[in-house]
Each structure stands twice: as structure tokens, then as C-alpha cells.
Design a protein around this motif. Sequence first.
Motif, mmCIF file in Angstrom:
data_model
loop_
_atom_site.group_PDB
_atom_site.id
_atom_site.type_symbol
_atom_site.label_atom_id
_atom_site.label_comp_id
_atom_site.label_asym_id
_atom_site.label_seq_id
_atom_site.Cartn_x
_atom_site.Cartn_y
_atom_site.Cartn_z
ATOM 1 N N LYS A 37 0.839 -1.188 0.000
ATOM 2 C CA LYS A 37 0.000 0.000 0.000
ATOM 3 C C LYS A 37 0.879 1.244 0.000
ATOM 4 C CE LYS A 37 -4.005 -2.011 2.282
ATOM 5 N NZ LYS A 37 -4.848 -2.067 3.483
ATOM 6 N N THR A 38 0.392 2.296 -0.646
ATOM 7 C CA THR A 38 1.218 3.508 -0.725
ATOM 8 C C THR A 38 1.464 4.110 0.660
ATOM 9 O OG1 THR A 38 -0.752 4.837 -1.208
ATOM 10 C CG2 THR A 38 0.535 4.062 -3.094
ATOM 11 N N LYS A 39 0.539 3.857 1.612
ATOM 12 C CA LYS A 39 0.758 4.409 2.959
ATOM 13 C C LYS A 39 1.943 3.742 3.657
ATOM 14 C CE LYS A 39 -2.515 1.564 5.619
ATOM 15 N NZ LYS A 39 -3.801 1.549 6.334
ATOM 16 N N GLU A 40 2.304 2.527 3.218
ATOM 17 C CA GLU A 40 3.489 1.879 3.787
ATOM 18 C C GLU A 40 4.746 2.675 3.449
ATOM 19 O OE1 GLU A 40 3.695 -2.530 3.327
ATOM 20 O OE2 GLU A 40 1.718 -2.318 2.401
ATOM 21 N N LEU A 41 4.768 3.268 2.261
ATOM 22 C CA LEU A 41 5.915 4.094 1.862
ATOM 23 C C LEU A 41 6.018 5.339 2.736
ATOM 24 C CD1 LEU A 41 5.480 3.723 -1.991
ATOM 25 C CD2 LEU A 41 7.376 2.801 -0.622
ATOM 26 N N ASP A 42 4.862 5.878 3.096
ATOM 27 C CA ASP A 42 4.843 7.056 3.969
ATOM 28 C C ASP A 42 5.444 6.725 5.340
ATOM 29 O OD1 ASP A 42 3.910 9.850 4.296
ATOM 30 O OD2 ASP A 42 2.723 8.965 5.904
ATOM 31 N N ILE A 43 5.125 5.534 5.838
ATOM 32 C CA ILE A 43 5.662 5.107 7.144
ATOM 33 C C ILE A 43 7.177 4.910 7.060
ATOM 34 C CG2 ILE A 43 5.625 3.214 8.838
ATOM 35 C CD1 ILE A 43 2.577 2.896 8.033
ATOM 36 N N SER A 57 9.293 17.911 5.678
ATOM 37 C CA SER A 57 8.875 19.268 5.297
ATOM 38 C C SER A 57 7.399 19.352 4.943
ATOM 39 C CB SER A 57 9.648 19.738 4.053
ATOM 40 O OG SER A 57 11.017 19.834 4.282
ATOM 41 N N PHE A 58 6.864 18.276 4.350
ATOM 42 C CA PHE A 58 5.548 18.401 3.711
ATOM 43 C C PHE A 58 4.400 18.298 4.707
ATOM 44 C CE2 PHE A 58 7.267 16.320 -0.480
ATOM 45 C CZ PHE A 58 8.134 17.382 -0.644
ATOM 46 N N ARG A 62 0.395 23.678 4.168
ATOM 47 C CA ARG A 62 -0.934 24.019 3.639
ATOM 48 C C ARG A 62 -1.954 22.921 3.917
ATOM 49 N NH1 ARG A 62 0.618 26.661 -2.255
ATOM 50 N NH2 ARG A 62 1.848 28.384 -1.459
ATOM 51 N N GLY A 63 -1.697 22.165 4.997
ATOM 52 C CA GLY A 63 -2.626 21.113 5.399
ATOM 53 C C GLY A 63 -2.376 19.751 4.770
ATOM 54 N N PHE A 64 -1.232 19.586 4.063
ATOM 55 C CA PHE A 64 -0.952 18.267 3.462
ATOM 56 C C PHE A 64 -0.861 17.218 4.571
ATOM 57 C CE2 PHE A 64 1.644 14.897 1.507
ATOM 58 C CZ PHE A 64 0.894 14.687 0.354
ATOM 59 N N PRO A 65 -1.578 16.078 4.403
ATOM 60 C CA PRO A 65 -1.744 15.155 5.532
ATOM 61 C C PRO A 65 -0.661 14.082 5.682
ATOM 62 C CG PRO A 65 -3.168 14.499 3.720
ATOM 63 C CD PRO A 65 -2.441 15.743 3.275
ATOM 64 N N ALA A 66 0.362 14.059 4.838
ATOM 65 C CA ALA A 66 1.332 12.955 4.897
ATOM 66 C C ALA A 66 2.761 13.481 4.873
ATOM 67 C CB ALA A 66 1.101 12.000 3.737
ATOM 68 N N ASN A 67 3.717 12.559 5.071
ATOM 69 C CA ASN A 67 5.141 12.918 5.064
ATOM 70 C C ASN A 67 5.708 12.973 3.655
ATOM 71 O OD1 ASN A 67 5.612 12.690 8.052
ATOM 72 N ND2 ASN A 67 4.815 10.643 7.600
ATOM 73 N N LEU A 68 5.072 12.196 2.780
ATOM 74 C CA LEU A 68 5.612 11.895 1.457
ATOM 75 C C LEU A 68 4.499 12.074 0.436
ATOM 76 C CD1 LEU A 68 7.948 10.233 -0.119
ATOM 77 C CD2 LEU A 68 6.590 8.209 0.460
ATOM 78 N N CYS A 69 4.841 12.574 -0.757
ATOM 79 C CA CYS A 69 3.879 12.558 -1.859
ATOM 80 C C CYS A 69 4.112 11.289 -2.672
ATOM 81 C CB CYS A 69 4.053 13.761 -2.770
ATOM 82 S SG CYS A 69 3.689 15.344 -1.980
ATOM 83 N N VAL A 70 3.054 10.544 -2.929
ATOM 84 C CA VAL A 70 3.134 9.311 -3.716
ATOM 85 C C VAL A 70 2.151 9.441 -4.873
ATOM 86 C CG1 VAL A 70 2.927 6.802 -3.707
ATOM 87 C CG2 VAL A 70 3.670 7.987 -1.621
ATOM 88 N N SER A 71 2.675 9.493 -6.102
ATOM 89 C CA SER A 71 1.824 9.741 -7.277
ATOM 90 C C SER A 71 2.020 8.590 -8.261
ATOM 91 C CB SER A 71 2.191 11.086 -7.911
ATOM 92 O OG SER A 71 2.154 12.122 -6.917
ATOM 93 N N VAL A 72 0.943 7.856 -8.515
ATOM 94 C CA VAL A 72 1.014 6.616 -9.291
ATOM 95 C C VAL A 72 0.480 6.836 -10.713
ATOM 96 C CG1 VAL A 72 0.305 4.183 -9.363
ATOM 97 C CG2 VAL A 72 0.649 5.320 -7.144
#
Length: 254
Positions: A37-43, A57-58, A62-72
Motif C-alpha cells: 500500500k502507498t501508505k506503507e511508503l509514507d511510514i 517538510s511536507f 498548507r494542510g498536506f496530511p502525509a510525510n511523502l507525496c506518492v503519485s502513481v
Amino acid sequence: MSIIIKSEREIALMRQAGRIVGTVLDTLSRRVKPGMKTKELDIIAAEAVERLGGTPSFKGYRGFPANLCVSVNDEVVHGIPGERVLREGDIVSLDFGAIYKGFHGDGAITVGVGEIASKAKELVETTRGALAAGIAAAHAGARLGDISAAIQGYAEGRGFSVVREYTGHGIGREMHEEPQIANFGVAGTGPVLKKGMTIALEPMVNLGDWHTRLGGDQWTVLTADGSLSAHFEHTIVISGEEAEVLTVREGVYA
Ligand code: MG
């Protein structure tokens, strides 16, 4: 607002921030596999940045909810990691920023999930090459438009298109400083680059048309025509003849 010139001391701190970003992205690139799952990459990113002594940083920007941007696949940038499962043949863009002692680093890579189609591979390699072309044009005395033109010429020369609504940027104490750096433009135009300027170059290249649309989550940017998109980014410092790449883990991630 004008373009900020960094001191040697500030550049040394940005080198540390950049190394953290490069190392996190390298770690992620080795962990991407079908079925996750892409959320595993965030962890993984959150754990790695903490271990390296940085802060994401992210998260909250501006309210971005994760540590990492994952774009598939047809997602260009700003994808939010979640329940989506990566499948063999997908391409996944990972964009990560870190703060170290008050200074930001920002970088991105696109990696294939398992085996990917030859056209997808060509898109990924072209985007990586477009970033390299931009970096090669970024030296003291050159103009900002030289970078933009180099990126655009490289990507379009290979039959792809460059996204126009999103740009590279100056970086330092703020994640986004002056100037904005378009991935298309005219050589010989724009401000003159000076030693000590720190900028993030980030070509986003599409297989089809350059237009984008915003997804329903109000964050994810997608290609308007549904074609694949790739993204590479480095934070660099302008220094004499050849720019120094800061977001690098030596010998691994370039
Ligand atoms: Mg950036």
C-alpha cells in the motif's frame, strides 16, 4: 522578493538536509514492490527521516496530511499515500522534503513497480535526463531561462511533454523561495544565476499532453488525458562551473 544567496555555513546545513532527502528516497526506491500500500511508503519515509535526524517538510504544509507525496501512473504530483495497492507495471513518483537545522532539502524520483512497459521506462529515463539537462545548464552566469529551455528541449526532443502549471523553486529556510523555475522557457532570458543560489529543479514529464487536472481530494494532480507522468527533482547549489547536487546519496541516487 529577491533570490537569496546562501553563505557557506548555510550551504553546509543544506548539504545535510539534502543528504537526508537523498537517503530517504534511496531507501524508498529499494522498498517499492507489487502488493504494498502507498501508505506503507509514507511510514518508511517517516521512520527513515527520524533516524537521520531530520523533520519532514511536507506534513502540515498548507494542510498536506502525509510525510511523502506518492503519485502513481497518471498522477503527476502531490498524491496522498493511502490504501492504494501498487501493482506490477505501475510507475510511482515519490517526492520528499526534509528540514535539518532550519534548512530544507527537496527531491523526487520515479520508480517502476516490478517490470514496467518499455514506453513507461522511456518516460522515466527521459524525465531523469531532463533533470540532468537542467542541472547541466545551471551555472553561475547562466540565466534561469537556460535551465527551463534545457529541460523542455530534452523532454520534447524525445516526444514527451512537460507540465506547465507546476514549477521548480528556490529553496532554503523556506521550502519555496524565489524564483519559480518553469520546466519550459526561452534560453537567455530571466535572472542571472549566481554562486550560492539554492534551487530545486523538478521536471514533470507526461507521455501525452501537458495539461493537468486536480483530483477530487483537492491535492492529487493528474494528467488531463490520463497518460502516464514521471517526476524527478534535485536540490542544487549554483557554484562556479558545475552545480552541486545536494539531494544525493553518493553513488546510489542521481
Ligand atoms: Mg519541490
